[in-house]
Write a protein that holds these residues in place. Structure first.
Motif, PDB file in Angstrom:
ATOM      1  N   THR A  45      -2.321 -30.551  77.187  1.00 43.91           N
ATOM      2  CA  THR A  45      -1.646 -29.370  76.661  1.00 43.91           C
ATOM      3  C   THR A  45      -2.185 -28.964  75.290  1.00 43.91           C
ATOM      4  N   ALA A  46      -2.617 -29.948  74.484  1.00 43.02           N
ATOM      5  CA  ALA A  46      -3.087 -29.630  73.133  1.00 43.02           C
ATOM      6  C   ALA A  46      -4.510 -29.078  73.115  1.00 43.02           C
ATOM      7  N   THR A  47      -5.328 -29.472  74.084  1.00 48.89           N
ATOM      8  CA  THR A  47      -6.748 -29.096  74.045  1.00 48.89           C
ATOM      9  C   THR A  47      -7.117 -28.010  75.036  1.00 48.89           C
ATOM     10  N   TRP A  48      -6.192 -27.617  75.910  1.00 50.74           N
ATOM     11  CA  TRP A  48      -6.567 -26.694  76.978  1.00 50.74           C
ATOM     12  C   TRP A  48      -7.123 -25.383  76.434  1.00 50.74           C
ATOM     13  N   ARG A  49      -6.443 -24.786  75.474  1.00 49.68           N
ATOM     14  CA  ARG A  49      -6.889 -23.485  74.981  1.00 49.68           C
ATOM     15  C   ARG A  49      -8.280 -23.583  74.352  1.00 49.68           C
ATOM     16  N   LYS A  50      -8.496 -24.610  73.536  1.00 50.32           N
ATOM     17  CA  LYS A  50      -9.786 -24.738  72.871  1.00 50.32           C
ATOM     18  C   LYS A  50     -10.902 -24.992  73.885  1.00 50.32           C
ATOM     19  N   VAL A  51     -10.657 -25.871  74.851  1.00 46.08           N
ATOM     20  CA  VAL A  51     -11.670 -26.152  75.866  1.00 46.08           C
ATOM     21  C   VAL A  51     -11.978 -24.901  76.687  1.00 46.08           C
ATOM     22  N   ALA A  52     -10.941 -24.145  77.036  1.00 43.44           N
ATOM     23  CA  ALA A  52     -11.151 -22.917  77.807  1.00 43.44           C
ATOM     24  C   ALA A  52     -11.965 -21.899  77.018  1.00 43.44           C
ATOM     25  N   MET A  53     -11.722 -21.820  75.714  1.00 44.72           N
ATOM     26  CA  MET A  53     -12.467 -20.865  74.886  1.00 44.72           C
ATOM     27  C   MET A  53     -13.937 -21.257  74.780  1.00 44.72           C
ATOM     28  N   ALA A  58     -11.941 -18.544  79.367  1.00 36.74           N
ATOM     29  CA  ALA A  58     -11.029 -17.495  78.934  1.00 36.74           C
ATOM     30  C   ALA A  58     -11.692 -16.135  79.110  1.00 36.74           C
ATOM     31  N   VAL A  59     -10.875 -15.144  79.414  1.00 38.53           N
ATOM     32  CA  VAL A  59     -11.395 -13.793  79.623  1.00 38.53           C
ATOM     33  C   VAL A  59     -10.584 -12.822  78.772  1.00 38.53           C
ATOM     34  N   PRO A  77     -15.334 -10.939  73.473  1.00 36.08           N
ATOM     35  CA  PRO A  77     -13.981 -10.397  73.365  1.00 36.08           C
ATOM     36  C   PRO A  77     -13.253 -10.977  72.152  1.00 36.08           C
ATOM     37  N   LEU A  78     -12.463 -10.139  71.494  1.00 37.30           N
ATOM     38  CA  LEU A  78     -11.782 -10.582  70.282  1.00 37.30           C
ATOM     39  C   LEU A  78     -10.514 -11.365  70.598  1.00 37.30           C
ATOM     40  N   ARG A  79      -9.838 -11.021  71.665  1.00 41.49           N
ATOM     41  CA  ARG A  79      -8.585 -11.689  71.992  1.00 41.49           C
ATOM     42  C   ARG A  79      -8.624 -12.164  73.450  1.00 41.49           C
TER      43      ARG A  79
END
Length: 433
Positions: A45-53, A58-59, A77-79
């Motif tokens: 849960t803590a690393t998912w966003r960073k790994v996806a980025m 991430a799109v 993409p900015l966001r």
């Protein structure tokens, strides 16, 4: 008072560490559920966003292109939006996470990011599958389950052999009724001979005939000669055995045609011929030629007869298990044609990438990469195909040679006779004299 409390706290901590280490060693599943799983959930849960980025998972809501006057500008993409994931669900020695794909995404992107997930979550491996369209299932394994595979169990069926354990913890079963022909590749001391010994041990108590083709003078399969209906120890004998099997196969066709059925399994028990499992050790010996006319003719005969058995034998109760250290198209065009008929594939550690590609490449490219990563210390570990078309890492159960020989000797009395092959070998022996 404070020194006493500190000493007590250190004693409790040391005791917890000792108990935790004992639980980890002797009850790894308990240790995983109590400690490993909660910690790994926090990492996911803590690393998912960073790994996806960082791994292009991430799109953006808008495409990364825009108009600046008459120019098309492309940028990041900015966001970006990370894919939605489910709460990690615990398995026996790992966890699984379901990811909902964004429009335009494919599971291939997640397969490329599998190594990044392994390091971010600090697990042994991450397997990426797609159970249905629009979803990806990430299955993480905390440790290598094949380091100490437990003795898996499976129901006993005719022409079915319990070979070992899969990395999922399930039983590794070679079912010849389901997948009639198999190709086994592996370098020296990779576990190929151990797997063949295990297969013979499992088939020995069953009412099946086993035919051994061991062109190394019978050094490998000769140990189980008491349970083998026939053993050929050179290519000339192998040609005679294959020719007799083709004749027997044609007789089985006639029986099925007269009874109006399409396989021997639809025949009544009294009319059904005995199933035959042909074990070929070191396939290259059947295809290599020393350049002489006689040698080339024998190799061509072996190629043609093996291919006929593979193409027509499944419904007639004749099954092939072909093993070799080196399997490549350089052995001749017949090898490629034969491989197409061998639906079951097992690849141990190999010495060249061509053999792994030849064994698994036409089924799954990821399986080829996993097979090439098997080290010399992982004896018995292999990549195998499943009946569903997928693949898995597995490890065969170690069967000591003396135990396998004793099992073959114990069931020698039920060895079916194959008179047609015996007559062919007798004729060949008479000609050589």
């Amino acid at each position: 008072m404070r020194p006493i409390l500190l000493a007590f706290a250190f004693a409790v901590l040391a005791w917890m560490l000792v108990v935790g280490d004992l639980v980890r060693r002797h009850r790894p599943a308990w240790h995983w559920y109590l400690i490993g799983y909660p910690v790994t959930v926090c990492r996911v849960t803590a690393t998912w966003r960073k790994v996806a980025m960082l791994n292009d998972l991430a799109v953006s809501r808008r495409p990364p292109r825009g108009l600046l006057g008459d120019l098309v500008v492309k940028g990041d993409p900015l966001r970006p939006m990370t894919p939605r994931i489910s709460f990690p669900r615990a398995t026996r020695m790992g966890l699984s996470v379901t990811v909902r794909l964004h429009a335009g995404q494919t599971p291939a992107t997640y397969m490329k990011a599998a190594d990044a997930l392994v390091h971010a979550w600090k697990v042994h491996a991450v397997r990426v599958t797609s159970p249905e369209r629009g979803l990806v299932l990430l299955t993480a394994m905390a440790n290598d389950p094949l380091q100490r595979p437990g003795l898996a169990t499976a129901p006993t069926e005719l022409l079915s052999a319990l070979i070992g354990a899969l990395e999922t913890g399930g039983a590794w079963v070679m079912n010849l009724r389901l997948v009639p022909h198999w190709l086994i590749a592996g370098a020296t001391r990779s576990g190929k001979s151990t797997l063949l010994a295990r297969l013979i041990t499992q088939l020995a108590p069953q009412p099946v005939a086993m035919v051994g083709i061991d062109c190394k003078g019978g050094m490998e399969l000769g140990l189980f000669a008491q349970r083998l209906s026939v053993l050929a120890t050179c290519r000339r004998e192998a040609v005679a055995v294959f020719s007799a099997l083709v004749v027997d196969m044609q007789d089985r066709m006639s029986v099925c045609r007269s009874a109006g059925v399409r396989s021997i399994w639809e025949l009544p028990d009294k009319l059904r011929p005995v199933p035959v499992v042909v074990l070929v050790d070191e396939i290259a010996e059947l295809y290599l030629s020393d350049g002489t006319r006689e040698s080339r003719a024998e190799a061509e005969q072996c190629s043609t007869l093996l291919l006929r058995l593979a193409q027509l034998g499944a419904a007639l109760g004749i099954h092939l298990v072909v093993a070799g250290q080196r399997v490549g198209s350089d052995l001749g065009p017949g090898v490629t044609a034969l491989r197409a008929q061998l639906g079951g594939r097992i690849c141990h550690r190999v010495n060249d990438p061509g053999t792994a590609e030849m064994t698994l490449g036409d089924l799954n490219k990821d399986a080829v990469a996993v097979a090439q990563s098997i080290t010399a210390e992982e004896r018995g570990v292999a990549v195998c195909t499943g009946p569903d078309g997928g693949w898995s890492r597995a490890r065969s159960h170690i069967t000591p040679t003396d135990e396998a020989v004793a099992t073959a000797r114990k069931h020698a009395a039920i060895t079916p006779a194959l008179p047609a092959i015996d007559r062919a070998l007798a004729v060949l022996e008479g000609e050589s004299k």
